[in-house]
Design an enzyme around this catalytic site. Sequence first.
Site, PDB file in Angstrom:
ATOM      1  N   ARG A   1       1.048  -1.488   0.153  1.00 43.64           N
ATOM      2  CA  ARG A   1       0.647  -0.186   0.280  1.00 43.64           C
ATOM      3  C   ARG A   1       0.727   1.346  -0.082  1.00 43.64           C
ATOM      4  O   ARG A   1       1.714   1.157   1.210  1.00 43.64           O
ATOM      5  CB  ARG A   1      -1.261   0.182   1.430  1.00 43.64           C
ATOM      6  CG  ARG A   1      -1.274   1.013   1.597  1.00 43.64           C
ATOM      7  CD  ARG A   1      -2.870   1.593   2.201  1.00 43.64           C
ATOM      8  NE  ARG A   1      -3.863   0.398   1.823  1.00 43.64           N
ATOM      9  CZ  ARG A   1      -5.374   0.696   2.343  1.00 43.64           C
ATOM     10  NH1 ARG A   1      -4.804   1.281   3.973  1.00 43.64           N
ATOM     11  NH2 ARG A   1      -5.974  -0.169   1.827  1.00 43.64           N
TER      12      ARG A   1
ATOM     13  N   HIS B   1      -7.584   1.163  -6.202  1.00 45.34           N
ATOM     14  CA  HIS B   1      -7.713  -0.363  -5.074  1.00 45.34           C
ATOM     15  C   HIS B   1      -8.155  -1.312  -5.237  1.00 45.34           C
ATOM     16  O   HIS B   1      -9.669  -2.016  -5.234  1.00 45.34           O
ATOM     17  CB  HIS B   1      -8.373   0.724  -3.538  1.00 45.34           C
ATOM     18  CG  HIS B   1      -8.600   0.065  -2.812  1.00 45.34           C
ATOM     19  ND1 HIS B   1      -7.612  -1.152  -2.388  1.00 45.34           N
ATOM     20  CD2 HIS B   1      -9.748   0.199  -1.242  1.00 45.34           C
ATOM     21  CE1 HIS B   1      -7.555  -1.409  -1.246  1.00 45.34           C
ATOM     22  NE2 HIS B   1      -7.882  -0.106  -0.750  1.00 45.34           N
TER      23      HIS B   1
ATOM     24  N   GLN C   1     -10.064  -4.090  -2.624  1.00 45.95           N
ATOM     25  CA  GLN C   1     -11.872  -3.666  -2.333  1.00 45.95           C
ATOM     26  C   GLN C   1     -12.867  -3.976  -3.413  1.00 45.95           C
ATOM     27  O   GLN C   1     -13.670  -4.172  -3.029  1.00 45.95           O
ATOM     28  CB  GLN C   1     -11.222  -2.074  -2.346  1.00 45.95           C
ATOM     29  CG  GLN C   1     -12.788  -1.662  -1.709  1.00 45.95           C
ATOM     30  CD  GLN C   1     -13.269  -1.970  -0.761  1.00 45.95           C
ATOM     31  OE1 GLN C   1     -12.569  -1.533   0.514  1.00 45.95           O
ATOM     32  NE2 GLN C   1     -14.006  -2.355   0.405  1.00 45.95           N
TER      33      GLN C   1
ATOM     34  N   ASP D   1     -17.193   6.989  -0.884  1.00 49.47           N
ATOM     35  CA  ASP D   1     -15.790   6.652  -0.391  1.00 49.47           C
ATOM     36  C   ASP D   1     -15.923   8.290   0.190  1.00 49.47           C
ATOM     37  O   ASP D   1     -16.345   8.923   0.236  1.00 49.47           O
ATOM     38  CB  ASP D   1     -14.852   6.572  -1.467  1.00 49.47           C
ATOM     39  CG  ASP D   1     -13.551   6.618  -1.512  1.00 49.47           C
ATOM     40  OD1 ASP D   1     -13.264   6.221   0.665  1.00 49.47           O
ATOM     41  OD2 ASP D   1     -12.146   6.626  -1.564  1.00 49.47           O
TER      42      ASP D   1
ATOM     43  N   CYS E   1     -16.514   1.375   0.896  1.00 46.80           N
ATOM     44  CA  CYS E   1     -15.016   1.539   1.070  1.00 46.80           C
ATOM     45  C   CYS E   1     -14.734   0.808   2.270  1.00 46.80           C
ATOM     46  O   CYS E   1     -13.968   0.019   2.985  1.00 46.80           O
ATOM     47  CB  CYS E   1     -14.294   1.244   0.110  1.00 46.80           C
ATOM     48  SG  CYS E   1     -13.900   3.175   0.205  1.00 46.80           S
TER      49      CYS E   1
ATOM     50  N   ARG F   1     -13.261  -8.456   2.532  1.00 42.96           N
ATOM     51  CA  ARG F   1     -12.048  -7.943   2.289  1.00 42.96           C
ATOM     52  C   ARG F   1     -11.928  -8.850   2.889  1.00 42.96           C
ATOM     53  O   ARG F   1     -10.467  -9.721   1.706  1.00 42.96           O
ATOM     54  CB  ARG F   1     -11.443  -6.925   2.592  1.00 42.96           C
ATOM     55  CG  ARG F   1     -12.631  -5.317   2.254  1.00 42.96           C
ATOM     56  CD  ARG F   1     -11.990  -5.197   1.105  1.00 42.96           C
ATOM     57  NE  ARG F   1      -9.860  -5.390   0.909  1.00 42.96           N
ATOM     58  CZ  ARG F   1      -8.806  -4.494   1.016  1.00 42.96           C
ATOM     59  NH1 ARG F   1     -10.209  -3.335   1.976  1.00 42.96           N
ATOM     60  NH2 ARG F   1      -8.461  -4.660   1.219  1.00 42.96           N
TER      61      ARG F   1
HETATM   62  N1  NVA Z   1     -10.003   5.985  -1.220  1.00 42.02           N
HETATM   63  C1  NVA Z   1      -9.809   5.854   0.053  1.00 42.02           C
HETATM   64  C2  NVA Z   1     -10.365   4.830   0.405  1.00 42.02           C
HETATM   65  C3  NVA Z   1      -9.412   5.037   1.742  1.00 42.02           C
HETATM   66  C4  NVA Z   1      -9.897   2.512   1.469  1.00 42.02           C
HETATM   67  C5  NVA Z   1      -7.863   6.403   0.094  1.00 42.02           C
HETATM   68  O1  NVA Z   1      -7.387   6.370  -0.242  1.00 42.02           O
HETATM   69  O2  NVA Z   1      -7.915   7.190   1.159  1.00 42.02           O
HETATM   70  N1   CP Z   2     -11.417   0.077   2.476  1.00 39.72           N
HETATM   71  C1   CP Z   2      -9.796  -0.318   2.989  1.00 39.72           C
HETATM   72  O1   CP Z   2      -9.336  -0.283   2.424  1.00 39.72           O
HETATM   73  O2   CP Z   2      -9.623  -0.325   4.239  1.00 39.72           O
HETATM   74  P1   CP Z   2      -8.487   0.704   5.160  1.00 39.72           P
HETATM   75  O3   CP Z   2      -7.602   1.631   4.200  1.00 39.72           O
HETATM   76  O4   CP Z   2      -8.713  -0.199   6.438  1.00 39.72           O
HETATM   77  O5   CP Z   2      -7.347  -1.170   4.828  1.00 39.72           O
END
Ligand code: NVA
Ligand code: CP
Length: 304
Positions: A104, A131, A134, A222, A262, A290
């Site tokens: 990540r 992502h 997800q 989101d 998400c 997930r």
């Molecule tokens: N768009 C959000 C998704 C979190 C799962 C982010 O990138 O923070």
């Molecule tokens: N939806 C998701 O990816 O959650 P986290 O950021 O907590 O991993």
Amino acid sequence: MTPKHLVSLADWSRESVEDVLERSVRIKSEYAKNGASDRLRGKSLAMIFHKPSLRTRVSFEVGMTQMGGAALYISDKEIGMQSRETIEDIARVLSGYVDGVMIRTFANAYVERLAEHASIPIINGLTDLYHPCQLLADLLTIREQRGKIDGTAVAYVGDGNNMAHSWINAAIHYDIDLRIAHPDGYAPEPAIVKAASERGAKVTVTTDPREGVRDVNVVYTDVWASMGQEQEKEQRLKRFEGFQVNQALMNLAADDALFMHCLPAHRGEEVTAEVLEGPRSVVFPEAHNRLHAQKGLLDALLSD
Ligand code: NVA
Ligand code: CP
């Protein structure tokens, strides 16, 4: 055949996505009946995090444990990607230690470069651009809730961000009538929309949230400020006014429309507590999926 890596769903075929979903369903039900398995006995997954996580970290780690393998969490403080050591060297070193890497990070190019230089599977656990993990859980949830994915109209309301891009990529593989409703200046990347549309994805982009959600089967949103955009939050709160998923907006969707997110969610911003906690919300089964989707993915990529 399953591709070696999961960088973006756009790189995959429908058959490979379906294979992961089939495995997820099977492993989910086997786990409910028999508990842990040894499908990934002796396998290790390195998990590199440059951003925080609850769901991604826990589901990958627990997923590995429940299938007899192990996962290790590595923060950037330890490896110093591109400062202490190059991505290319990290890729080659990890290839000799573990059976897969989940990362990540901010730049999608980091994931691409890891994939280019590793001899083991690299999984995108979220970047600024995508992502995909997800989306696997989201598709699994829609399949469970509606019995099928094809023929689903989905409105994604909010920022044209990594989640929006991942939905656009999913629409390449499924007959999804996807509408992205975003405020001016927060559209998804035109190149991603164009590439997906050329491959048959049905994507409509609008700046009218009411038009976007009309009669859809799924309303998805989101956060308005993603990880890394915290300093833009105040400005975004103003610009996204009118894009909140509230009961009035939900009422324009189909009577049995699902609400999905998400998570993490910010009640009172992109969604009201009433909708998030309401009868159409499936956000917690979605979050739990997930784990199941991750297990299907790990089984497809890591098992012999
Ligand atoms: N768009 C959000 C998704 C979190 C799962 C982010 O990138 O923070
Ligand atoms: N939806 C998701 O990816 O959650 P986290 O950021 O907590 O991993």
